[in-house]
Design a protein around this motif. Structure first.
Motif, PDB file in Angstrom:
ATOM      1  N   TRP A  57       1.426  -0.822  -0.435  1.00  0.00           N
ATOM      2  CA  TRP A  57      -0.162  -0.085   0.291  1.00  0.00           C
ATOM      3  C   TRP A  57       1.063   1.370  -0.175  1.00  0.00           C
ATOM      4  CZ3 TRP A  57      -4.763   1.229  -1.138  1.00  0.00           C
ATOM      5  CH2 TRP A  57      -5.106   2.898  -1.166  1.00  0.00           C
ATOM      6  N   LEU A  58       0.567   2.468  -0.878  1.00  0.00           N
ATOM      7  CA  LEU A  58       2.224   3.206  -1.317  1.00  0.00           C
ATOM      8  C   LEU A  58       0.965   4.348  -1.175  1.00  0.00           C
ATOM      9  CD1 LEU A  58       4.158   0.883  -3.790  1.00  0.00           C
ATOM     10  CD2 LEU A  58       4.448   1.088  -1.268  1.00  0.00           C
ATOM     11  N   GLU A  59      -0.056   4.117  -0.964  1.00  0.00           N
ATOM     12  CA  GLU A  59      -0.901   5.660  -1.054  1.00  0.00           C
ATOM     13  C   GLU A  59      -0.169   6.804  -0.562  1.00  0.00           C
ATOM     14  OE1 GLU A  59      -2.655   6.135  -4.160  1.00  0.00           O
ATOM     15  OE2 GLU A  59      -1.643   4.255  -4.200  1.00  0.00           O
ATOM     16  N   GLU A  60       0.409   6.855   1.118  1.00  0.00           N
ATOM     17  CA  GLU A  60       0.452   7.326   2.190  1.00  0.00           C
ATOM     18  C   GLU A  60       1.885   7.636   1.484  1.00  0.00           C
ATOM     19  OE1 GLU A  60      -3.226   6.761   3.195  1.00  0.00           O
ATOM     20  OE2 GLU A  60      -1.579   4.933   3.176  1.00  0.00           O
ATOM     21  N   LEU A  61       2.881   6.830   0.828  1.00  0.00           N
ATOM     22  CA  LEU A  61       4.571   7.704   0.792  1.00  0.00           C
ATOM     23  C   LEU A  61       4.066   7.872  -0.661  1.00  0.00           C
ATOM     24  CD1 LEU A  61       7.014   6.450   0.817  1.00  0.00           C
ATOM     25  CD2 LEU A  61       7.024   4.667  -0.429  1.00  0.00           C
TER      26      LEU A  61
END
Length: 311
Positions: free
Chosen positions: A276-280
């Motif tokens: 899950w890379l959305e915040e990154l």
């Protein structure tokens, strides 16, 4: 050509024999103390982001189906073995006025949750990575190149945020990430880096599972070779297979272009999938410290992981 008809040893660029004929760790050997110390030097904020999808609920309820997963794969199961409330059979007090809660978890990592592939996950012909006999992968586990041989990963990450580059929330299912895309991200890739690829595809799940299952974007074979040539230690992505998938949840590439064979079998490069890379993506960082450790599953072909980005 079927896997059985493939070459017994890789042709062209590969890492077989590079770290000795008995090596089962692959490109993670690049993570020397000096490389790890340099990776720690990327930390400038002290902020930590978790990069794993959640494991939700039990299969008796709808919760597991709310998390992205490949169609038809056994869903993770999490339930309370002792919760002191609605399921109390066989429980007993652990002290005056005290109760105890326990969990049980069943996970088949591939295609159902954030995980790390072992080098024994895929091979060609009769040999695993580095020439180890594929006959050592048995029903009780793999006695060569299992996930227990990987150990913890502490490395510098190079982040390739392709949707941000293209100005879209996520890539289309049929899209392949090219070498030009990777170069345009501006990452200074160094030996021992973890190459982290964002497609944004988990966002398609929020629209509908059917859209998520319609295919998946991923790396092209040329882009995979470009990364392998830069001596990376690991590839991580938010899609389910690093490469793209078709509507049947399979890869269209030939064996020569299959990215699992390129990375796992030829180069000994471990893979981490379904991150899950959305915040990154919103953090604006191209390089940071990456930390992950697989469970010490003897002979496992994969393990769930909770990857961390330390900014």
């Amino acid at each position: 050509m079927t896997p059985a008809e493939a070459q017994q040893t890789p042709q062209g660029s590969h890492n077989w024999g590079r770290w000795g004929e008995k090596d089962e760790k692959g490109a993670l050997n690049l993570l020397s103390p000096e490389v790890v110390l340099a990776a720690v030097g990327t930390v400038t904020e002290g902020r930590i982001l978790q990069l794993a999808l959640p494991i939700k609920g039990s299969t008796s309820g709808p919760a597991p189906t709310t998390v992205p997963h490949l169609r038809g794969r056994p869903l993770p199961q999490h339930f309370m073995s002792v919760d002191g409330a609605d399921y109390v059979a066989g429980t007993r007090p652990v002290g005056a006025g005290l109760r105890m809660a326990d969990d049980a978890i069943i996970v088949t990592p591939h295609g159902t949750t954030t995980h790390m592939d072992a080098l024994c996950h895929m091979w060609a012909g009769d040999s695993l990575y580095n020439g180890h006999p594929a006959s050592r992968v048995r029903s009780y586990g793999a006695t060569r190149c299992g996930i227990d041989k990987a150990g913890p990963v502490v490395a510098r990450a190079s982040f390739f945020d392709i949707p941000a580059l293209r100005g879209v929330p996520y890539l289309a299912a049929e899209e392949r990430i090219t070498v030009a895309d990777l170069e345009a991200c501006g990452a200074d890739v160094r030996p021992g880096d973890v190459a982290m690829i964002r497609t944004g595809w988990p966002l398609a799940w929020a629209e509908s599972p059917e859209k998520y299952w319609s295919g998946q974007p991923g790396l092209s074979a040329e882009a995979g070779r470009w990364l392998a040539d830069r001596d990376i230690a690991m590839v991580a992505s938010d899609n389910s297979a690093i490469s793209a998938l078709n509507a049947h949840q399979g890869a269209d590439e030939s064996l020569d272009d299959d990215l699992h064979l390129l990375f796992l079998w030829r180069h000994g490069i471990h893979l981490a999938e379904m991150l899950w890379l959305e915040e990154l993506s919103g953090a604006g960082r191209t390089h940071f410290l990456f930390v992950a450790a697989p469970l010490n599953i003897e002979g496992g072909t994969a393990s769930p992981i909770t990857p961390l980005a330390v900014l």
